[in-house]
Motif scaffolding. Structure first.
Motif, PDB file in Angstrom:
ATOM      1  N   MET A 191      -1.034  -4.462 -19.547  1.00  0.00           N
ATOM      2  CA  MET A 191      -1.582  -3.676 -20.651  1.00  0.00           C
ATOM      3  C   MET A 191      -2.207  -2.374 -20.171  1.00  0.00           C
ATOM      4  SD  MET A 191      -4.676  -4.502 -23.317  1.00  0.00           S
ATOM      5  CE  MET A 191      -5.874  -3.964 -22.098  1.00  0.00           C
ATOM      6  N   GLY A 192      -2.937  -2.433 -19.047  1.00  0.00           N
ATOM      7  CA  GLY A 192      -3.732  -1.290 -18.617  1.00  0.00           C
ATOM      8  C   GLY A 192      -3.126  -0.424 -17.530  1.00  0.00           C
ATOM      9  N   GLY A 193      -1.850  -0.597 -17.223  1.00  0.00           N
ATOM     10  CA  GLY A 193      -1.229   0.234 -16.187  1.00  0.00           C
ATOM     11  C   GLY A 193      -1.612  -0.169 -14.781  1.00  0.00           C
ATOM     12  N   GLY A 194      -2.027  -1.434 -14.605  1.00  0.00           N
ATOM     13  CA  GLY A 194      -2.514  -1.869 -13.303  1.00  0.00           C
ATOM     14  C   GLY A 194      -1.475  -1.858 -12.204  1.00  0.00           C
ATOM     15  N   ILE A 195      -0.199  -2.026 -12.555  1.00  0.00           N
ATOM     16  CA  ILE A 195       0.842  -2.020 -11.525  1.00  0.00           C
ATOM     17  C   ILE A 195       0.921  -0.649 -10.870  1.00  0.00           C
ATOM     18  CG2 ILE A 195       3.338  -2.200 -11.131  1.00  0.00           C
ATOM     19  CD1 ILE A 195       3.366  -4.379 -13.322  1.00  0.00           C
ATOM     20  N   GLU A 196       0.946   0.403 -11.670  1.00  0.00           N
ATOM     21  CA  GLU A 196       1.007   1.756 -11.109  1.00  0.00           C
ATOM     22  C   GLU A 196      -0.299   2.135 -10.426  1.00  0.00           C
ATOM     23  OE1 GLU A 196       2.123   6.367 -12.334  1.00  0.00           O
ATOM     24  OE2 GLU A 196       2.008   4.831 -13.894  1.00  0.00           O
ATOM     25  N   LEU A 197      -1.431   1.830 -11.046  1.00  0.00           N
ATOM     26  CA  LEU A 197      -2.724   2.159 -10.447  1.00  0.00           C
ATOM     27  C   LEU A 197      -2.884   1.479  -9.098  1.00  0.00           C
ATOM     28  CD1 LEU A 197      -4.992   1.867 -13.614  1.00  0.00           C
ATOM     29  CD2 LEU A 197      -4.456   3.975 -12.380  1.00  0.00           C
ATOM     30  N   GLY A 198      -2.519   0.192  -9.042  1.00  0.00           N
ATOM     31  CA  GLY A 198      -2.640  -0.542  -7.790  1.00  0.00           C
ATOM     32  C   GLY A 198      -1.728   0.022  -6.712  1.00  0.00           C
ATOM     33  N   TYR A 199      -0.503   0.358  -7.099  1.00  0.00           N
ATOM     34  CA  TYR A 199       0.450   0.901  -6.123  1.00  0.00           C
ATOM     35  C   TYR A 199      -0.067   2.217  -5.542  1.00  0.00           C
ATOM     36  CZ  TYR A 199       4.733   2.873  -4.172  1.00  0.00           C
ATOM     37  OH  TYR A 199       5.658   3.440  -3.327  1.00  0.00           O
ATOM     38  N   ARG A 200      -0.530   3.104  -6.398  1.00  0.00           N
ATOM     39  CA  ARG A 200      -0.994   4.416  -5.912  1.00  0.00           C
ATOM     40  C   ARG A 200      -2.254   4.275  -5.056  1.00  0.00           C
ATOM     41  NH1 ARG A 200       2.186   8.142  -7.912  1.00  0.00           N
ATOM     42  NH2 ARG A 200       3.192   7.880  -9.948  1.00  0.00           N
ATOM     43  N   ALA A 201      -3.145   3.357  -5.423  1.00  0.00           N
ATOM     44  CA  ALA A 201      -4.348   3.128  -4.616  1.00  0.00           C
ATOM     45  C   ALA A 201      -3.965   2.588  -3.240  1.00  0.00           C
ATOM     46  CB  ALA A 201      -5.290   2.174  -5.335  1.00  0.00           C
ATOM     47  N   ARG A 202      -3.001   1.681  -3.205  1.00  0.00           N
ATOM     48  CA  ARG A 202      -2.566   1.143  -1.907  1.00  0.00           C
ATOM     49  C   ARG A 202      -1.889   2.218  -1.062  1.00  0.00           C
ATOM     50  NH1 ARG A 202      -1.270  -3.084  -5.362  1.00  0.00           N
ATOM     51  NH2 ARG A 202       0.937  -2.517  -5.451  1.00  0.00           N
ATOM     52  N   GLN A 203      -1.151   3.097  -1.704  1.00  0.00           N
ATOM     53  CA  GLN A 203      -0.525   4.193  -0.966  1.00  0.00           C
ATOM     54  C   GLN A 203      -1.579   5.074  -0.309  1.00  0.00           C
ATOM     55  OE1 GLN A 203       3.159   5.216  -0.820  1.00  0.00           O
ATOM     56  NE2 GLN A 203       2.949   2.988  -0.935  1.00  0.00           N
ATOM     57  N   ASP A 204      -2.664   5.342  -1.034  1.00  0.00           N
ATOM     58  CA  ASP A 204      -3.755   6.154  -0.478  1.00  0.00           C
ATOM     59  C   ASP A 204      -4.400   5.469   0.719  1.00  0.00           C
ATOM     60  OD1 ASP A 204      -3.402   8.191  -2.285  1.00  0.00           O
ATOM     61  OD2 ASP A 204      -5.057   7.593  -3.607  1.00  0.00           O
ATOM     62  N   ARG A 205      -4.474   4.134   0.683  1.00  0.00           N
ATOM     63  CA  ARG A 205      -5.143   3.384   1.749  1.00  0.00           C
ATOM     64  C   ARG A 205      -4.186   2.898   2.827  1.00  0.00           C
ATOM     65  NH1 ARG A 205      -7.490   0.764  -2.890  1.00  0.00           N
ATOM     66  NH2 ARG A 205      -6.209  -1.076  -2.442  1.00  0.00           N
ATOM     67  N   GLY A 206      -2.893   3.142   2.646  1.00  0.00           N
ATOM     68  CA  GLY A 206      -1.906   2.676   3.616  1.00  0.00           C
ATOM     69  C   GLY A 206      -1.731   1.174   3.599  1.00  0.00           C
ATOM     70  N   GLU A 207      -1.876   0.550   2.424  1.00  0.00           N
ATOM     71  CA  GLU A 207      -1.770  -0.899   2.301  1.00  0.00           C
ATOM     72  C   GLU A 207      -0.476  -1.291   1.580  1.00  0.00           C
ATOM     73  OE1 GLU A 207      -6.622  -1.608   1.918  1.00  0.00           O
ATOM     74  OE2 GLU A 207      -5.285  -2.217   0.300  1.00  0.00           O
ATOM     75  N   VAL A 208      -0.117  -2.543   1.726  1.00  0.00           N
ATOM     76  CA  VAL A 208       1.093  -3.078   1.105  1.00  0.00           C
ATOM     77  C   VAL A 208       0.738  -4.357   0.353  1.00  0.00           C
ATOM     78  CG1 VAL A 208       3.362  -4.118   1.535  1.00  0.00           C
ATOM     79  CG2 VAL A 208       2.643  -2.101   2.838  1.00  0.00           C
ATOM     80  N   GLU A 209       1.268  -4.512  -0.843  1.00  0.00           N
ATOM     81  CA  GLU A 209       1.219  -5.776  -1.575  1.00  0.00           C
ATOM     82  C   GLU A 209       2.630  -5.966  -2.124  1.00  0.00           C
ATOM     83  OE1 GLU A 209       1.723  -8.536  -3.669  1.00  0.00           O
ATOM     84  OE2 GLU A 209       1.162  -7.134  -5.269  1.00  0.00           O
ATOM     85  N   PRO A 210       3.435  -6.817  -1.503  1.00  0.00           N
ATOM     86  CA  PRO A 210       4.877  -6.800  -1.752  1.00  0.00           C
ATOM     87  C   PRO A 210       5.298  -7.081  -3.184  1.00  0.00           C
ATOM     88  CG  PRO A 210       4.254  -8.662  -0.350  1.00  0.00           C
ATOM     89  CD  PRO A 210       3.072  -7.768  -0.437  1.00  0.00           C
ATOM     90  N   VAL A 211       4.600  -7.940  -3.911  1.00  0.00           N
ATOM     91  CA  VAL A 211       5.007  -8.210  -5.290  1.00  0.00           C
ATOM     92  C   VAL A 211       4.755  -6.987  -6.170  1.00  0.00           C
ATOM     93  CG1 VAL A 211       4.566  -9.597  -7.349  1.00  0.00           C
ATOM     94  CG2 VAL A 211       4.704 -10.707  -5.115  1.00  0.00           C
ATOM     95  N   GLY A 212       3.514  -6.491  -6.147  1.00  0.00           N
ATOM     96  CA  GLY A 212       3.189  -5.322  -6.965  1.00  0.00           C
ATOM     97  C   GLY A 212       4.003  -4.103  -6.586  1.00  0.00           C
ATOM     98  N   ASP A 213       4.243  -3.904  -5.281  1.00  0.00           N
ATOM     99  CA  ASP A 213       5.025  -2.758  -4.832  1.00  0.00           C
ATOM    100  C   ASP A 213       6.455  -2.830  -5.362  1.00  0.00           C
ATOM    101  OD1 ASP A 213       2.748  -2.066  -3.492  1.00  0.00           O
ATOM    102  OD2 ASP A 213       3.548  -2.386  -1.477  1.00  0.00           O
ATOM    103  N   ARG A 214       7.050  -4.011  -5.328  1.00  0.00           N
ATOM    104  CA  ARG A 214       8.434  -4.152  -5.800  1.00  0.00           C
ATOM    105  C   ARG A 214       8.541  -3.967  -7.305  1.00  0.00           C
ATOM    106  NH1 ARG A 214      11.047  -8.793  -1.752  1.00  0.00           N
ATOM    107  NH2 ARG A 214       9.990  -7.970   0.094  1.00  0.00           N
ATOM    108  N   LEU A 215       7.537  -4.448  -8.025  1.00  0.00           N
ATOM    109  CA  LEU A 215       7.539  -4.222  -9.469  1.00  0.00           C
ATOM    110  C   LEU A 215       7.478  -2.728  -9.778  1.00  0.00           C
ATOM    111  CD1 LEU A 215       5.142  -7.050 -10.738  1.00  0.00           C
ATOM    112  CD2 LEU A 215       7.640  -7.026 -10.794  1.00  0.00           C
TER     113      LEU A 215
END
Length: 366
Positions: A191-215
């Motif tokens: 509902m709140g755009g969390g998939i995109e927000l989470g992906y961009r935040a991880r990109q800034d921090r150099g982190e990976v979360e494979p499920v969210g990233d693939r979505l």
């Protein structure tokens, strides 16, 4: 676009009879500009750009150049370090956090984040602003996620780990809503755009979360694209389980070498709720809140924690802190250090005390 959004919100409030009579026309109340220099003359400036530290520091550097010397400079960040943002100015004592929960014109909660050098009179001004806006305002310290999102992040990280181990989004979300929360982790992300927000935040921090990233990379951004952790029928908001998501999750589990298994609802509830309680104990221990009940207020007003459960810390008191401590130790032994009980929790459990001081464990059991 900003003017149209404000006009639309006012129109919606007017239709529901929630605007005072005699309100001045929008053109008299609102002035818009794309020039940073036009902040001159304002006594309060609230930044609300994308949740990027580099971007926010750039904006505050510009505000420092153009804002009046006695202006209060506030950031609406929901997670980032207020003190680091403040250091991008020559006046860190003028900077604080005003985290309005979204949508800001509807939600009644305001987290006021006091920086290391924030002036006391500016904190008082922030509290007065919250009062005049009829917000419940809670003063918190500087830490990642402050109060509301720090507990939220602890829960959601565990929810993702549960996906790796064998649970599915619909089971996790059902357990949370049956607990009494208005939405589950993955329904809310859609509902709140969390998939995109989470992906961009991880990109800034150099982190990976494979499920969210693939979505994200598959264009599954949530309700607005018709698919995210769930799929959605055209024009509908009801989340529907999606076999494609199940395949993505199962593929990630295989690649991580994790053997998937079935979970009971009780197992899921314990692993989702107890980390929140433990994180709350750390907040109290670190002095990030004045009292444990402030955490409960944030979660009731900002996240819809069920009133009859009183908030995470009150709920812990009802469970009995000795029982919570014991279960966290068991989870730590099985799953690792992320479940290590907070020292404050250990001490209170040993002394038979509570977080809120309003309900002893033996009374709750009676």
């Amino acid at each position: 676009r900003a003017r149209d959004t404000v006009a639309g919100n006012l129109e919606s409030l007017a239709k529901r009879g929630r605007l005072p009579e005699g309100l001045a026309p929008l053109d008299e109340m609102l002035r818009t500009s794309t020039r940073m220099a036009d902040v001159a003359g304002a006594n309060l400036i609230i930044e609300a750009v994308w949740e990027s530290m580099a971007l926010k520091k750039t904006v505050f550097g510009e505000l420092d150049r153009h804002a009046d010397a006695d202006a209060l400079l506030a950031t609406n960040t929901s997670t980032l370090d207020i003190d680091e943002i403040a250091r991008s100015t020559a006046r860190p004592e003028s900077v604080l956090g005003l985290h309005f929960f979204s949508p800001a014109h509807v939600m009644g909660l305001l987290e006021l984040v006091r920086g290391e050098r924030t002036r006391a009179d500016f904190v008082a001004a922030g509290l007065d602003l919250g009062r005049r806006m009829r917000k419940t305002t809670v003063v918190v310290g500087v830490c990642h996620g402050f109060v509301g999102n720090r507990l939220f992040i602890a829960r959601d990280r565990e929810a993702v780990r549960l996906l790796y181990e064998g649970a599915l989004p619909e089971q996790i979300d059902r357990v949370l809503t049956e607990f009494g929360l208005p939405m589950g982790t993955f329904d809310l992300a859609d509902m709140g755009g969390g998939i995109e927000l989470g992906y961009r935040a991880r990109q800034d921090r150099g982190e990976v979360e494979p499920v969210g990233d693939r979505l994200f990379l598959a264009g599954r951004l949530g309700q607005r694209t018709g698919k995210g952790f769930y799929r959605y029928e055209p024009g509908k908001r009801r989340p529907l389980p999606d076999p494609e998501v199940t395949q993505i999750i199962e593929a990630v589990s295989r690649e991580m070498g994790i053997e998937r298994r079935r979970f009971t609802d009780d197992e899921l509830r314990e692993r989702l709720i107890l980390p929140m309680i433990n994180e709350g104990a750390k907040l109290v221990e670190e002095g990030m809140v004045l009292r444990a009940s402030d955490i409960d207020v944030v979660w009731q007003k900002g996240f819809g924690w069920p009133d009859w459960k009183g908030g995470p810390m009150y709920h812990a008191d009802r469970l009995g802190l000795a029982a919570v401590h014991e279960r966290l130790l068991a989870l730590q032994e099985r799953h690792g250090e992320r479940f290590r009980p907070a020292e404050l929790l250990r001490v209170l459990a040993a002394q038979g005390r509570t977080f809120t001081g309003e309900l002893a464990a033996d009374t709750a059991a009676a």
